[in-house]
Design an enzyme around this catalytic site. Structure first.
Site, PDB file in Angstrom:
ATOM      1  N   LYS A   1       0.813  -1.214   0.000  1.00 39.31           N
ATOM      2  CA  LYS A   1       0.000   0.000   0.000  1.00 39.31           C
ATOM      3  C   LYS A   1       0.855   1.277   0.000  1.00 39.31           C
ATOM      4  CE  LYS A   1      -3.974  -2.207   2.212  1.00 39.31           C
ATOM      5  NZ  LYS A   1      -4.891  -2.171   3.373  1.00 39.31           N
TER       6      LYS A   1
ATOM      7  N   PHE B   1     -16.025   3.235   6.335  1.00 41.08           N
ATOM      8  CA  PHE B   1     -14.627   3.576   6.062  1.00 41.08           C
ATOM      9  C   PHE B   1     -14.303   3.656   4.570  1.00 41.08           C
ATOM     10  CE2 PHE B   1     -14.800  -1.086   6.587  1.00 41.08           C
ATOM     11  CZ  PHE B   1     -14.251  -1.504   5.383  1.00 41.08           C
TER      12      PHE B   1
ATOM     13  N   ARG C   1      -1.252 -14.528   4.153  1.00 42.88           N
ATOM     14  CA  ARG C   1      -1.992 -13.937   5.272  1.00 42.88           C
ATOM     15  C   ARG C   1      -1.200 -14.081   6.568  1.00 42.88           C
ATOM     16  NH1 ARG C   1      -6.197 -11.603   3.845  1.00 42.88           N
ATOM     17  NH2 ARG C   1      -7.164 -11.462   5.904  1.00 42.88           N
TER      18      ARG C   1
ATOM     19  N   HIS D   1      -2.028  -5.575   1.572  1.00 41.55           N
ATOM     20  CA  HIS D   1      -3.314  -6.256   1.371  1.00 41.55           C
ATOM     21  C   HIS D   1      -2.999  -7.621   0.796  1.00 41.55           C
ATOM     22  CE1 HIS D   1      -7.303  -7.242  -0.293  1.00 41.55           C
ATOM     23  NE2 HIS D   1      -6.615  -7.656  -1.354  1.00 41.55           N
TER      24      HIS D   1
END
Length: 143
Positions: free
Chosen positions: A11, A59, A87, A117
């Site tokens: 990100k 959000f 993950r 992500h």
């Protein structure tokens, strides 16, 4: 165990802090191969499309704003149980709850700017990969 593909984003916060190489090292050290990658500066429309499933969440606006605030790295990772492996490498969404040594514990500032992500399932991985990459952009690593 199955060889899988998963989708990953580094990100804007982590890109701005020059953590791309360190994050790639973590992927590769865990046995995941990067089979496609590119830097993208998302438009508002691209971010809204990618995160459409969250469009009704409170959000959503802040997420779109953050994801368009600077360039991101998008990549496809391949390896044994790649979805779960990635993950585990990322850690909990909230870096305050992420285990030591995970990407979010090491590189994220907050739950909103949480560095990375990763797809949460094979079905979402397929959808997310297709959002950013054409089939001929994936380069399986056979050597």
């Amino acid at each position: 165990m199955a060889i899988e593909r998963t989708f990953s984003i580094i990100k804007p916060d982590a890109v701005a802090k020059n953590h791309i190489g360190a994050i790639y090292n973590r992927f590769e050290s865990a046995g995941l191969k990067i089979i496609a990658a590119k830097m993208v500066h998302l438009t508002k429309e691209q971010a809204e499309g990618f995160y459409a499933e969250h469009s009704e969440r409170p959000f959503f606006g802040a997420l779109v704003s953050f994801m368009t605030s600077g360039p991101i790295m998008v990549q496809v990772l391949e390896g044994e149980n790649a979805v779960l492996a990635n993950r585990e490498i990322m850690g909990a969404t909230n870096p305050a709850q992420a285990a030591r040594g995970t990407l979010r514990a090491d590189y994220a500032a907050s739950i909103d700017e949480n560095a990375v992500h990763g797809s949460d399932a094979l079905a979402s991985a397929e959808r997310e990969i297709a959002y950013f990459f054409a089939a001929d952009e994936l380069c399986p690593r056979t050597r």
